[in-house]
Design an enzyme around this catalytic site. Structure first.
Site, mmCIF file in Angstrom:
data_model
loop_
_atom_site.group_PDB
_atom_site.id
_atom_site.type_symbol
_atom_site.label_atom_id
_atom_site.label_comp_id
_atom_site.label_asym_id
_atom_site.label_seq_id
_atom_site.Cartn_x
_atom_site.Cartn_y
_atom_site.Cartn_z
ATOM 1 N N HIS A 1 0.659 -1.165 0.142
ATOM 2 C CA HIS A 1 -0.025 -0.066 0.166
ATOM 3 C C HIS A 1 0.981 1.212 -0.043
ATOM 4 O O HIS A 1 2.036 1.259 0.638
ATOM 5 C CB HIS A 1 -0.604 0.002 1.230
ATOM 6 C CG HIS A 1 -1.959 0.828 1.546
ATOM 7 N ND1 HIS A 1 -1.518 2.344 1.990
ATOM 8 C CD2 HIS A 1 -3.169 0.714 1.214
ATOM 9 C CE1 HIS A 1 -2.786 2.858 2.112
ATOM 10 N NE2 HIS A 1 -3.734 2.075 1.486
ATOM 11 N N ASP B 1 2.492 -5.200 8.366
ATOM 12 C CA ASP B 1 1.235 -3.980 8.166
ATOM 13 C C ASP B 1 0.133 -5.039 8.186
ATOM 14 O O ASP B 1 0.134 -5.892 7.274
ATOM 15 C CB ASP B 1 1.417 -3.416 6.624
ATOM 16 C CG ASP B 1 0.206 -2.557 6.307
ATOM 17 O OD1 ASP B 1 -0.842 -2.662 7.119
ATOM 18 O OD2 ASP B 1 -0.042 -1.742 5.497
ATOM 19 N N GLN C 1 -4.962 -5.240 6.503
ATOM 20 C CA GLN C 1 -5.898 -6.362 5.860
ATOM 21 C C GLN C 1 -5.735 -7.591 6.404
ATOM 22 O O GLN C 1 -6.795 -8.190 6.045
ATOM 23 C CB GLN C 1 -5.295 -6.425 4.222
ATOM 24 C CG GLN C 1 -5.488 -5.228 3.308
ATOM 25 C CD GLN C 1 -6.915 -4.884 3.307
ATOM 26 O OE1 GLN C 1 -7.919 -5.812 3.282
ATOM 27 N NE2 GLN C 1 -7.189 -3.243 3.232
ATOM 28 N N LYS D 1 -11.021 -1.163 9.735
ATOM 29 C CA LYS D 1 -10.970 -2.495 9.148
ATOM 30 C C LYS D 1 -11.514 -3.865 9.620
ATOM 31 O O LYS D 1 -11.538 -4.625 9.000
ATOM 32 C CB LYS D 1 -9.839 -2.575 8.331
ATOM 33 C CG LYS D 1 -9.146 -1.562 7.332
ATOM 34 C CD LYS D 1 -8.233 -1.446 6.499
ATOM 35 C CE LYS D 1 -8.086 -0.429 5.458
ATOM 36 N NZ LYS D 1 -6.839 -0.441 4.654
ATOM 37 N N CYS E 1 -4.596 2.352 -4.000
ATOM 38 C CA CYS E 1 -3.238 2.972 -2.983
ATOM 39 C C CYS E 1 -2.174 1.681 -3.275
ATOM 40 O O CYS E 1 -1.320 1.839 -2.332
ATOM 41 C CB CYS E 1 -3.317 3.195 -1.664
ATOM 42 S SG CYS E 1 -4.655 4.383 -1.198
HETATM 43 C C1 LIG Z 1 -6.006 0.346 4.759
HETATM 44 C C2 LIG Z 1 -4.444 0.104 4.456
HETATM 45 C C3 LIG Z 1 -3.441 0.818 5.069
HETATM 46 C C4 LIG Z 1 -3.793 2.167 5.871
HETATM 47 O O1 LIG Z 1 -4.787 2.178 6.633
HETATM 48 P P1 LIG Z 1 -5.278 3.576 7.342
HETATM 49 O O2 LIG Z 1 -6.307 3.120 8.412
HETATM 50 O O3 LIG Z 1 -5.735 4.629 6.376
HETATM 51 O O4 LIG Z 1 -4.051 4.264 7.955
HETATM 52 C C5 LIG Z 1 -2.209 0.461 5.082
HETATM 53 N N1 LIG Z 1 -1.924 -0.713 4.634
HETATM 54 C C6 LIG Z 1 -2.974 -1.696 4.155
HETATM 55 C C7 LIG Z 1 -2.591 -2.956 3.648
HETATM 56 C C8 LIG Z 1 -4.199 -1.252 4.207
HETATM 57 O O5 LIG Z 1 -5.125 -2.077 3.621
#
Ligand SMILES: *Cc1c(COP(=O)(O)O)cnc(C)c1O
Length: 404
Positions: free
Chosen positions: A121, A198, A201, A224, A362
């Site tokens: 992302h 990260d 997801q 999320k 993104c």
């Molecule tokens: C949504 C997302 C982000 C960013 O998350 P925020 O809540 O907007 O800070 C970063 N990495 C991944 C893989 C995402 O899906």
């Protein structure tokens, strides 16, 4: 087994209409919907407990502090962190990544390597580019293959004693690929590099165990995983969090302030400057309770069924191509209709009450790899149904006829 009809009653928004049609919400990878159990927590907080935390001697302030800190314990337990002070409240994944990237500014030197993956992302690319500009470190990229998987042999080649940090998402938001993070972490540790995962997801679908993963940092966003926006968490191993400097200065993060010298508060407060999203933190805890109440095994089984069902139905449509075909993926389908712009498909689906994401998600490097401007992305959650997938499939067929 999960009773989707019962579960849907928990989500007020799922009974609304969009453009005169029942809402079909397939944009869960952008943000998940919020059950009333979580909404109620926010209403309850502002109705009964609203006060600033960690400072007042008065009852309200103490009650608010207790609720906020109890939620931290819930997050700690959920991710199986060893200590509650290894859980830092953030405003979300992006904030967590920037906090770590900023901290590493003082630990990196020219010639050091940072490795990211081709499946990231933007929020997991840009902060590292900025970090490299500040420090003179090099950014290296683990390439991807046509299935949307990381090429692990290339990863092994990139690693060296110069590697200081590796940053990979647990699950790709654009394609749904589940990355082999156990292997990525183990190989990084072999050369003495730290790893940030990260989890934006992954956390809606799986329950990560940070001790078992032996990961150094893990970040996630509450929104999320059925929580509110504007709140998230950073897990960091105690030794790393002690090593990193504070990110922002302000109230709450200090032990003692004079104009000569300020000393910082202990963990986790060192990284929590200013008044936080108190209701959000409490609601994050409620969201974790809610999802655990349903059970992550049940969620995974149900979503896999939806994924298989939707994949088969969509592939029946001639000229439809799915991007991201790894055997290891979550319930995300990124696709295009031959010769038709994803934006046009998304617009027609919206008229039919179907919410999907269109664009580069993104993750422009992934789109560049496939040489496409973007995709239509349908991402499922445990409150979606096969009937909704049928509606999507009918909508895509209709779009195809209208646009070709
Ligand atoms: C949504 C997302 C982000 C960013 O998350 P925020 O809540 O907007 O800070 C970063 N990495 C991944 C893989 C995402 O899906």
């Amino acid at each position: 087994m999960l009773n989707v009809d019962e579960i849907r009653k928990d989500f007020p928004i799922l009974s609304r209409e969009v453009n005169g049609k029942p809402l079909v919400y397939f944009d869960n990878a952008a943000t998940a919907q919020t059950p009333k159990q979580v909404i109620d927590t926010i209403v309850d907080y502002y109705s009964n407990y609203n006060a600033n935390i960690h400072r007042g001697v008065h009852t309200l302030s103490q009650e608010a502090t207790d609720l906020y800190e109890q939620a931290r314990y819930k997050i700690q337990a959920h991710f199986n962190a060893k200590f509650s002070h290894e859980i830092i409240y953030t405003s979300g994944t992006t904030h967590g990544i920037n906090l770590v990237a900023n901290g590493f500014s003082s630990l990196l030197k020219k010639g050091d390597d940072i490795i990211v993956s081709a499946l990231e992302h933007h929020s997991n690319i840009v902060p590292w580019q900025m970090l490299c500009e500040r420090t003179g470190a090099n950014l290296k990229v683990i390439p991807m293959n046509a299935e949307g998987e990381l090429v692990m042999a290339e990863y092994s080649n990139l690693l060296s004693k110069n590697t200081k940090l590796v940053f990979v998402n647990h699950i790709s938001n654009a394609l749904g690929t589940i990355n082999p993070i156990e292997d990525i972490i183990a190989q990084a540790h072999n050369v003495g590099a730290a790893v940030l995962i990260d989890g934006a997801q992954s956390t809606p679908h799986v329950k990560p165990d940070v001790q078992k993963l032996d990961v150094d940092f893990y970040v996630a966003s509450a929104h999320k995983m059925c929580g509110p926006t504007g709140v998230g968490m950073l897990y960091g191993k105690e030794e790393w969090l002690k090593k990193l400097p504070p990110y922002q200065g302000g109230g709450e993060m200090i032990a003692e302030v004079t104009f000569e010298k300020t000393t910082y508060a202990d963990l986790p407060h060192k990284f929590e400057a200013g008044t936080p999203n108190i209701a959000g933190g409490i609601a994050f805890g409620a969201a974790i309770d809610y999802m655990n109440g349903i059970g992550f095994n049940n969620i995974a089984d149900f979503e896999n069924e939806l994924l298989e069902y939707a994949t088969n139905k969509l592939l029946d449509i001639e000229g439809l191509k799915i991007y991201g075909t790894s055997k290891h993926k979550t319930a995300v389908i990124s696709f295009n209709l031959e010769g038709i712009h994803p934006y046009d498909v998304g617009t027609i689906l919206d008229k039919l009450g179907i919410a999907v994401r269109t664009g580069h998600h993104c993750a422009q490097p992934i789109m560049d790899y496939y040489k496409i401007p973007g995709t239509v992305r349908a991402s499922f959650a445990f409150y979606n149904t096969k009937a909704e997938i049928d509606t999507l499939v009918a909508g895509v067929k209709k779009a195809k006829i209208m646009l070709s």
